[in-house]
Design a protein around this motif. Sequence first.
Motif, PDB file in Angstrom:
ATOM      1  N   ALA A  27      30.207  38.017  42.591  1.00 10.70           N
ATOM      2  CA  ALA A  27      31.415  37.319  43.056  1.00 10.70           C
ATOM      3  C   ALA A  27      31.025  35.930  43.521  1.00 10.70           C
ATOM      4  O   ALA A  27      29.890  35.699  43.957  1.00 10.70           O
ATOM      5  CB  ALA A  27      32.081  38.086  44.198  1.00 10.70           C
ATOM      6  N   LEU A  78      35.160  34.583  47.088  1.00 10.25           N
ATOM      7  CA  LEU A  78      35.622  35.946  46.801  1.00 10.25           C
ATOM      8  C   LEU A  78      34.753  36.965  47.531  1.00 10.25           C
ATOM      9  O   LEU A  78      35.266  37.952  48.075  1.00 10.25           O
ATOM     10  CB  LEU A  78      35.608  36.213  45.290  1.00 10.25           C
ATOM     11  N   LYS A  79      33.449  36.727  47.570  1.00  7.93           N
ATOM     12  CA  LYS A  79      32.518  37.637  48.255  1.00  7.93           C
ATOM     13  C   LYS A  79      32.893  37.781  49.733  1.00  7.93           C
ATOM     14  O   LYS A  79      32.861  38.873  50.299  1.00  7.93           O
ATOM     15  CB  LYS A  79      31.080  37.114  48.109  1.00  7.93           C
ATOM     16  N   ASP A 109      37.892  32.393  40.328  1.00  2.00           N
ATOM     17  CA  ASP A 109      36.944  33.270  41.033  1.00  2.00           C
ATOM     18  C   ASP A 109      37.152  34.722  40.617  1.00  2.00           C
ATOM     19  O   ASP A 109      36.191  35.438  40.305  1.00  2.00           O
ATOM     20  CB  ASP A 109      37.154  33.174  42.556  1.00  2.00           C
ATOM     21  N   VAL A 110      38.423  35.139  40.624  1.00  2.00           N
ATOM     22  CA  VAL A 110      38.752  36.535  40.342  1.00  2.00           C
ATOM     23  C   VAL A 110      38.452  36.868  38.879  1.00  2.00           C
ATOM     24  O   VAL A 110      37.847  37.898  38.571  1.00  2.00           O
ATOM     25  CB  VAL A 110      40.231  36.833  40.692  1.00  2.00           C
ATOM     26  N   ALA A 144      34.725  37.105  38.102  1.00  2.00           N
ATOM     27  CA  ALA A 144      34.177  38.344  38.660  1.00  2.00           C
ATOM     28  C   ALA A 144      34.564  39.537  37.782  1.00  2.00           C
ATOM     29  O   ALA A 144      33.725  40.391  37.470  1.00  2.00           O
ATOM     30  CB  ALA A 144      34.692  38.549  40.085  1.00  2.00           C
ATOM     31  N   TRP A 176      32.278  42.343  36.076  1.00  2.00           N
ATOM     32  CA  TRP A 176      32.430  43.744  36.480  1.00  2.00           C
ATOM     33  C   TRP A 176      32.605  44.683  35.285  1.00  2.00           C
ATOM     34  O   TRP A 176      32.431  45.895  35.428  1.00  2.00           O
ATOM     35  CB  TRP A 176      33.612  43.893  37.436  1.00  2.00           C
TER      36      TRP A 176
END
Length: 409
Positions: free
Chosen positions: A258, A262-263, A290-291, A294, A298
């Motif tokens: 992230a 976001l982290k 950012d999302v 990530a 993921w």
Amino acid sequence: MLNNQQTNKLKILNDPVYGFISIPDTLIFDIIEHRYFQRLRRVTQMGLSNLVYPGANHTRFHHALGCMHLMQKTIEILRSKNVTISEEEKNGVIIAILLHDIGHGAFSHALEHSIVNGISHEEISLKFMKALNEEFGGKLKVAIEIFEGKYPRKFLHQLISSQLDIDRLDYLKRDSFYTGVAEGNISSDRLIAMMNVVNDELVIEEKGIYSVEKFIIARRLMYWQVYLHKTGLVAENILVNLLKRAKELASSNVALFASHSLKFFLYNNICKENFSKEVLETFSKLDDYDVLSAIKEWTMHDDYILSSLAKMIIHRNLLRIELQDIPFNKDYVKEVTEKIQQDKGLSVEELQYFVFSGTIVNQAYNSKKPIIIQTKKRELKDIAKASDQLNVQVLTNPVIKYYLCYPKS
């Protein structure tokens, strides 16, 4: 030298919906240039609706500028009808509408239900406005009072937040334009031209009654065809579940790719009580990019749930969704759930990420916050009573639909 600087700040922008629009004031130019506002370029207006309507890639930045433009036109119309609006009030209401959505998180509403808890985007918008007010030496005071509904002139707040506000006049027309759904193409110019103020209340002159009827019907159709479209609905639910799963893994100290911002929200429990200035600053750096970056990473994570949900979004291979007018039969839901559990080998806790149900509500018109029509005899009536169309009265009733989502195979 100062005059040159001011002239340079009164920019003209080319908007695909309205054509040329202007920035009316140097303070407003500086607010638009601010990093808080520029973040809206990286926050989509319609979340994951582009999985249904490929053209729906416009941003909160587009929408905010469109609202600014419509508000300028509204002030001109009201002044032409002898409604006294000072320059301070004009700037205040334009700034309030410009910043009304500044608190939206990445992918708009999905973030509110997953990694930030118990605080709405309106409350975050207000925090941004107060931070900007400090930075600009108190020049946003009137805008904040109007936004909060604390300013003594009620109609100014109604222009920001009501059933016929500037926000709705822009997003219906803009979302219709970018999705290509013609049913939402309202005549915002006509509606604004029919506005007036009576006893500090925003009203629509009687000759604008058919434009209001079309606006209410357009809103109903846009909700069913666009905002509550079943594919968009299932995609948003998957995104919410994905972020919840990421948050759950983070709480167990599982390593997740992230960005810094976001982290921070994944590994800390942020709610209304601890949403400090420092948190706001970190939030101001968080956007769709950012999302999405990530989520791409993921797809390769060891956690089955996280990677499966991430792949659904990235590859647009979503869950199946059933939509109906009555609640789902409990035995049917149990049968679906047991079959998926057997096929996937998931625990009851894990299963909730893949099999879930809920309701959606579409209320085109809320008679508790009426749109007021001023008749030719100067009487004030709720549109539902003033209209000779039965459909407006019918549209006051909320329509509820039930959905059930589960894996396709």
